[in-house]
Design a protein around this motif. Structure first.
Motif, PDB file in Angstrom:
ATOM      1  N   PRO A 122       0.839  -1.204   0.000  1.00 47.49           N
ATOM      2  CA  PRO A 122       0.000   0.000   0.000  1.00 47.49           C
ATOM      3  C   PRO A 122       0.876   1.257   0.000  1.00 47.49           C
ATOM      4  N   PRO A 123       0.294   2.405  -0.396  1.00 47.31           N
ATOM      5  CA  PRO A 123       1.031   3.662  -0.285  1.00 47.31           C
ATOM      6  C   PRO A 123       1.510   3.876   1.150  1.00 47.31           C
ATOM      7  N   VAL A 124       2.742   4.356   1.298  1.00 47.24           N
ATOM      8  CA  VAL A 124       3.353   4.522   2.626  1.00 47.24           C
ATOM      9  C   VAL A 124       2.859   5.790   3.320  1.00 47.24           C
ATOM     10  N   VAL A 125       2.620   6.845   2.527  1.00 47.07           N
ATOM     11  CA  VAL A 125       2.360   8.163   3.109  1.00 47.07           C
ATOM     12  C   VAL A 125       0.867   8.492   3.072  1.00 47.07           C
ATOM     13  N   GLY A 126       0.324   8.885   4.208  1.00 45.84           N
ATOM     14  CA  GLY A 126      -1.040   9.389   4.276  1.00 45.84           C
ATOM     15  C   GLY A 126      -1.014  10.866   4.618  1.00 45.84           C
ATOM     16  N   ILE A 127      -1.773  11.656   3.874  1.00 52.38           N
ATOM     17  CA  ILE A 127      -1.878  13.083   4.166  1.00 52.38           C
ATOM     18  C   ILE A 127      -3.309  13.376   4.587  1.00 52.38           C
ATOM     19  N   LEU A 128      -3.455  13.924   5.788  1.00 53.11           N
ATOM     20  CA  LEU A 128      -4.771  14.381   6.231  1.00 53.11           C
ATOM     21  C   LEU A 128      -4.859  15.861   5.887  1.00 53.11           C
ATOM     22  N   GLY A 129      -5.754  16.183   4.963  1.00 51.12           N
ATOM     23  CA  GLY A 129      -5.829  17.560   4.486  1.00 51.12           C
ATOM     24  C   GLY A 129      -7.227  18.121   4.612  1.00 51.12           C
ATOM     25  N   GLY A 130      -7.535  19.070   3.727  1.00 53.67           N
ATOM     26  CA  GLY A 130      -8.866  19.660   3.721  1.00 53.67           C
ATOM     27  C   GLY A 130      -9.001  20.860   4.649  1.00 53.67           C
ATOM     28  N   MET A 131      -7.903  21.202   5.335  1.00 56.79           N
ATOM     29  CA  MET A 131      -7.958  22.267   6.357  1.00 56.79           C
ATOM     30  C   MET A 131      -6.964  23.366   6.043  1.00 56.79           C
TER      31      MET A 131
ATOM     32  N   SER B 259      -8.879  14.435   2.113  1.00 61.59           N
ATOM     33  CA  SER B 259      -9.099  15.871   2.183  1.00 61.59           C
ATOM     34  C   SER B 259     -10.589  16.134   2.408  1.00 61.59           C
ATOM     35  N   ASP B 260     -10.982  16.074   3.674  1.00 60.93           N
ATOM     36  CA  ASP B 260     -12.399  16.278   4.018  1.00 60.93           C
ATOM     37  C   ASP B 260     -12.539  17.617   4.740  1.00 60.93           C
ATOM     38  N   PRO B 261     -12.986  18.645   4.016  1.00 62.18           N
ATOM     39  CA  PRO B 261     -13.035  19.987   4.617  1.00 62.18           C
ATOM     40  C   PRO B 261     -14.191  20.159   5.591  1.00 62.18           C
ATOM     41  N   ARG B 262     -14.952  19.097   5.851  1.00 59.15           N
ATOM     42  CA  ARG B 262     -16.053  19.218   6.821  1.00 59.15           C
ATOM     43  C   ARG B 262     -15.565  19.221   8.267  1.00 59.15           C
ATOM     44  N   VAL B 263     -14.244  19.111   8.474  1.00 64.06           N
ATOM     45  CA  VAL B 263     -13.705  19.200   9.837  1.00 64.06           C
ATOM     46  C   VAL B 263     -14.138  20.536  10.439  1.00 64.06           C
ATOM     47  N   PRO B 264     -14.839  20.518  11.572  1.00 62.61           N
ATOM     48  CA  PRO B 264     -15.242  21.792  12.194  1.00 62.61           C
ATOM     49  C   PRO B 264     -14.019  22.651  12.524  1.00 62.61           C
ATOM     50  N   ASP B 265     -14.235  23.946  12.546  1.00 69.19           N
ATOM     51  CA  ASP B 265     -13.153  24.916  12.752  1.00 69.19           C
ATOM     52  C   ASP B 265     -12.359  24.589  14.012  1.00 69.19           C
ATOM     53  N   ARG B 266     -11.065  24.363  13.849  1.00 67.51           N
ATOM     54  CA  ARG B 266     -10.217  23.954  14.974  1.00 67.51           C
ATOM     55  C   ARG B 266     -10.082  25.073  15.998  1.00 67.51           C
ATOM     56  N   THR B 267      -9.915  26.306  15.490  1.00 70.49           N
ATOM     57  CA  THR B 267      -9.742  27.426  16.415  1.00 70.49           C
ATOM     58  C   THR B 267     -11.004  27.644  17.249  1.00 70.49           C
TER      59      THR B 267
ATOM     60  N   THR C 106     -12.737  16.450  16.633  1.00 72.88           N
ATOM     61  CA  THR C 106     -12.143  15.112  16.777  1.00 72.88           C
ATOM     62  C   THR C 106     -12.844  14.027  15.947  1.00 72.88           C
ATOM     63  N   PRO C 107     -14.206  13.931  15.959  1.00 73.34           N
ATOM     64  CA  PRO C 107     -14.821  12.824  15.199  1.00 73.34           C
ATOM     65  C   PRO C 107     -14.497  12.860  13.698  1.00 73.34           C
ATOM     66  N   VAL C 108     -14.499  14.048  13.077  1.00 76.44           N
ATOM     67  CA  VAL C 108     -14.203  14.109  11.643  1.00 76.44           C
ATOM     68  C   VAL C 108     -12.719  13.841  11.397  1.00 76.44           C
TER      69      VAL C 108
ATOM     70  N   MET D 208     -23.147  11.689  15.722  1.00 77.59           N
ATOM     71  CA  MET D 208     -22.949  12.226  14.375  1.00 77.59           C
ATOM     72  C   MET D 208     -22.673  11.092  13.384  1.00 77.59           C
ATOM     73  N   THR D 209     -23.387  11.125  12.275  1.00 75.55           N
ATOM     74  CA  THR D 209     -23.076  10.198  11.200  1.00 75.55           C
ATOM     75  C   THR D 209     -22.402  10.982  10.085  1.00 75.55           C
ATOM     76  N   LEU D 210     -21.177  10.626   9.777  1.00 78.29           N
ATOM     77  CA  LEU D 210     -20.435  11.359   8.758  1.00 78.29           C
ATOM     78  C   LEU D 210     -20.401  10.524   7.486  1.00 78.29           C
ATOM     79  N   SER D 211     -20.992  11.029   6.418  1.00 77.49           N
ATOM     80  CA  SER D 211     -20.940  10.297   5.149  1.00 77.49           C
ATOM     81  C   SER D 211     -19.517  10.308   4.624  1.00 77.49           C
ATOM     82  N   PRO D 212     -19.123   9.267   3.867  1.00 80.35           N
ATOM     83  CA  PRO D 212     -17.759   9.255   3.321  1.00 80.35           C
ATOM     84  C   PRO D 212     -17.612  10.356   2.270  1.00 80.35           C
ATOM     85  N   PRO D 213     -16.361  10.748   1.977  1.00 85.89           N
ATOM     86  CA  PRO D 213     -16.132  11.687   0.876  1.00 85.89           C
ATOM     87  C   PRO D 213     -16.753  11.157  -0.421  1.00 85.89           C
ATOM     88  N   VAL D 214     -17.380  12.043  -1.183  1.00 90.63           N
ATOM     89  CA  VAL D 214     -18.090  11.638  -2.406  1.00 90.63           C
ATOM     90  C   VAL D 214     -17.142  11.420  -3.577  1.00 90.63           C
TER      91      VAL D 214
END
Lengths: 248, 248
Positions: free
Chosen positions: A5-14, A45-53, A64-66, B1-7
């Motif tokens: 599998p790909p080695v690198v995971g990037i958590l983005g969208g923020m 890249s899931d931009p639905r992450v609620p505002d961290r600040t 945290t959940p997203v 919260m139910t979070l749908s997967p990225p589309v």
């Protein structure tokens, strides 16, 4: 054929634009002459992450959940290293990486180590970041651990930083935001800072919107996303020195 | 919260720089004022996919297994739409999308439809693409279906196109590649083309390396990656009109 599998995971969208910028930096930091020599990467890249600040300085929704859904998704894809293209999210991510069994390459720690290697012992470093990153003291603590002191802007100046970040997220960044950041950098320099951290992935994009503003003439600005990109390349190559090995 | 997967799932890595460019176009094509209004996306960018052209025109390794691993990985992440940031890969991807139950938004079909909507019936369209895309007749067939004729460069000119693409993949693109492409466009125009397709995700990057070369003055060049980005945004919003809905 067994394909690892790909080695690198990037958590983005923020935000998404900062994710584009971070992946570009990762590609450019990779010594490669063909497609096949680049790192296999999965970007969540899931931009639905609620505002961290909003969660850190007020009563905003817990991101945290997203964030956990993204980290879990990347772990399910088989990645081993986790890079998070958002400084503020590092107030939440370390336990999520640990519970998913991923090795977090922390943008905060990479930056503190690099600053300690290049600045005199005991130096003061300015911080341009979200209110959440400032309040959480992520950089304050990491820099203190390597003998550096972090200086954040006063509230009125911080508001100008926050506005410049918001403009990038809204796609309305222009030269006025870069000029405002240059003035904040000047204030930090006058207060004793010897360098500054562009401690939000949008700050570098905000600075780039001001083509007439040479902020490095005011104060040297370190880009944590660029440092993170190089560290991810280094760690990924340690895990798998020759990409072609994975094909056999 | 139910979070749908990225589309949206993006299969990238072919090459990585083109994947960066495609994600940037997708972000810019999205009407959004905050992070949270952008599309949730998973990008599978595994550059170990064997060279598509080598498999189509010669006896190169079949890229299907590595492409299938990416499509399967995206399906496992829960995406519903599949966008592939490589024109040549479209010679292999449609059955893989079908077997994974994903809806492929084809860069080839989107481009053919857009050309048919803007050019006179029966018009001729030039094609700048890899040898694999030319040989597979992806654009020839899709354009014929909408009443347009595709004109590919003669072999000596095609070699210049291939070299310009390789330079982008190697990170060595410069003004000479853009100038060569401008000359090829001139030849296609002289042979009757009324527009041209930048039918490889690296072509637009190669053209951008020539700041003094105004290729649109030679022949209007259509960017399939940009058309694909807009179509993905449209289809994703049809599937989920209000991103906030997915949060409840």
């Amino acid at each position: 054929m067994t394909l690892s599998p790909p080695v690198v995971g990037i958590l983005g969208g923020m935000g998404p634009a900062a994710t584009v910028d971070f992946y570009r930096k990762l590609v450019e930091a990779t010594p490669a002459g063909t497609d096949q020599e680049h790192l296999p990467v999965v970007i969540w890249s899931d931009p639905r992450v609620p505002d961290r600040t909003a969660a850190l300085v007020g009563d905003g929704e817990d991101p945290t959940p997203v964030l956990r859904a993204g980290v879990t998704g990347l772990a399910a894809a088989g990645v081993r290293l986790l890079a998070v293209a958002c400084n503020t999210a590092h107030a939440f991510v370390p336990p999520l990486a640990a519970e998913a069994g991923l090795e977090l390459v922390s943008i905060i720690d990479v930056t503190a180590r690099q600053l300690a290697a290049t600045l005199p012992a005991g130096a003061t470093v300015g911080l341009l970041a979200t209110e959440g990153t400032v309040t959480s003291r992520l950089y304050h603590d990491a820099c203190a651990a390597v003998g550096l002191t972090v200086l954040a802007p006063e509230p009125a100046e911080q508001a100008r930083v926050t506005a410049a970040i918001a403009a990038v997220k809204a796609g309305t960044a222009d030269a006025s935001g870069a000029a405002a950041l240059a003035e904040v950098l000047g204030t930090l320099r006058d207060a004793g800072a010897e360098a500054a951290i562009a401690g939000c992935t949008e700050i570098v994009l905000a600075l780039a919107a001001g083509t007439d503003t040479d902020t490095d003439a005011v104060l040297p600005v370190v880009d944590p996303a660029d440092l993170l990109a190089h560290e991810v390349v280094r760690r990924a190559r340690e895990l798998r020195p020759d990409p072609a090995d994975a094909m056999s």
